[in-house]
Design a protein around this motif. Structure first.
Motif, PDB file in Angstrom:
ATOM      1  N   UNK A  83     -39.167 -18.697  15.069  1.00  0.00           N
ATOM      2  CA  UNK A  83     -38.775 -19.285  13.792  1.00  0.00           C
ATOM      3  C   UNK A  83     -38.866 -20.796  13.916  1.00  0.00           C
ATOM      4  N   UNK A  84     -39.467 -21.423  12.926  1.00  0.00           N
ATOM      5  CA  UNK A  84     -39.619 -22.879  12.927  1.00  0.00           C
ATOM      6  C   UNK A  84     -39.015 -23.454  11.659  1.00  0.00           C
ATOM      7  N   UNK A  89     -33.752 -14.254   9.921  1.00  0.00           N
ATOM      8  CA  UNK A  89     -34.707 -13.456   9.153  1.00  0.00           C
ATOM      9  C   UNK A  89     -35.612 -12.643  10.071  1.00  0.00           C
ATOM     10  N   UNK A  90     -35.838 -13.148  11.284  1.00  0.00           N
ATOM     11  CA  UNK A  90     -36.685 -12.416  12.232  1.00  0.00           C
ATOM     12  C   UNK A  90     -36.089 -11.056  12.582  1.00  0.00           C
ATOM     13  N   UNK A 139     -38.884  -4.199   9.453  1.00  0.00           N
ATOM     14  CA  UNK A 139     -40.072  -3.803   8.690  1.00  0.00           C
ATOM     15  C   UNK A 139     -41.147  -3.240   9.596  1.00  0.00           C
ATOM     16  N   UNK A 140     -41.450  -3.940  10.685  1.00  0.00           N
ATOM     17  CA  UNK A 140     -42.539  -3.488  11.549  1.00  0.00           C
ATOM     18  C   UNK A 140     -42.107  -2.357  12.480  1.00  0.00           C
ATOM     19  N   UNK A 154     -43.132 -14.029  13.153  1.00  0.00           N
ATOM     20  CA  UNK A 154     -42.755 -15.437  13.091  1.00  0.00           C
ATOM     21  C   UNK A 154     -42.470 -15.805  11.643  1.00  0.00           C
ATOM     22  N   UNK A 155     -41.714 -16.876  11.469  1.00  0.00           N
ATOM     23  CA  UNK A 155     -41.347 -17.315  10.128  1.00  0.00           C
ATOM     24  C   UNK A 155     -41.081 -18.813  10.129  1.00  0.00           C
ATOM     25  N   UNK A 156     -41.177 -19.419   8.948  1.00  0.00           N
ATOM     26  CA  UNK A 156     -40.858 -20.835   8.769  1.00  0.00           C
ATOM     27  C   UNK A 156     -39.859 -20.973   7.640  1.00  0.00           C
ATOM     28  N   UNK A 157     -39.037 -21.998   7.713  1.00  0.00           N
ATOM     29  CA  UNK A 157     -38.045 -22.238   6.681  1.00  0.00           C
ATOM     30  C   UNK A 157     -37.552 -23.667   6.715  1.00  0.00           C
TER      31      UNK A 157
END
Length: 255
Positions: A142-143, A120-121, A128-129, A109-112
């Protein structure tokens, strides 16, 4: 009880990154009996830097690394910096043992500040994972700033949490970094049976189109070696297949 570890790379207090991490963890708790531990990377920044220079983790960092290694599932949340994960986020996973995440379920998860960074996810976090050989949940969350309180974000949180809970409930996929992968042997095909029919005849091959009775009679008999009988213009039999010349089939249909 399964162990769920939440890694939050938010820097501010309060942090939208931590808020998203808490909502995801609560949604997983609603679906599965888990114990939740939150790792705030902001509090470990100095020890992470020292680990790079001296090769030894401090006490707090060592405890966080151990918790991630022993977890049954992870939720990882980062703010977007320069269209990617933050340096602090990446540095934490750089000092983690290379096999620590093998087979471990991970929800990314990510925020921006803008929805334009939602990719970006897929172009940063998921690769990466995947490289670390974790099992990444299909739905990432993403939020953006405008997502809070709007429609869509709660549904994505619920769907992603359900996927992670399912992966954690399925049992660990990890048997050790060098465990062999067992691939089941393919089952033997069912026998199709002999092409030989009643005495003196040859059965039609599977899937063959039915021939008119007149065309079959026009084909004539064939010798055992597959050569046509008579003047050689009749049907031939090879490997159990009857080949009838087209003009004979056409004549039989017209007749």
């Amino acid at each position: 009880m399964k162990k769920l570890v939440v890694v939050s790379a938010g820097l501010s207090v309060p942090s939208s990154t931590r808020l998203l991490a808490d909502r995801l963890a609560a949604a997983v708790e609603d679906r599965a009996p888990v114990s939740v531990r939150v790792v705030e990377l902001r509090d470990l920044a100095v020890e992470i830097a020292h680990n790079f220079t001296n090769g030894f983790p401090g006490r707090a960092l060592a405890a966080a690394l151990e918790a991630v290694t022993e977890a049954d599932g992870l939720i990882v949340v980062t703010p977007v910096f320069s269209a990617s994960y933050s340096g602090l986020f990446k540095s934490f996973f750089d000092v983690l043992e290379k096999d620590a995440l093998v087979g471990k379920p991970v929800l990314v998860a990510a925020t921006g500040g803008s929805a334009r960074h939602s990719l970006v996810l897929d172009h940063a976090l998921r690769p990466l994972f995947s490289y670390l050989r974790a099992v990444v949940a299909p739905t990432g969350v993403y939020a953006a700033s405008e997502d809070w309180g709007a429609e869509g974000l709660p549904e994505r949180i619920e769907r992603a949490a359900g996927e992670l809970a399912g992966l954690m409930g399925a049992g660990s996929l990890r048997e050790g970094p060098d465990a062999p992968v067992t691939v089941p042997a393919p089952s033997a095909p069912e026998p199709r049976g002999s092409l030989a029919g009643p005495a003196g005849s040859v059965a039609e091959p599977a899937g063959a189109l039915p021939q008119p009775a007149a065309a079959k009679s026009a084909a004539g008999a064939a010798h055992g070696d597959g050569t046509p009988a008579g003047n050689g213009r009749g049907a031939t039999v090879s490997h159990g297949f009857r080949v009838v010349p087209f003009e004979e089939q056409l004549a039989a249909l017209r007749g």
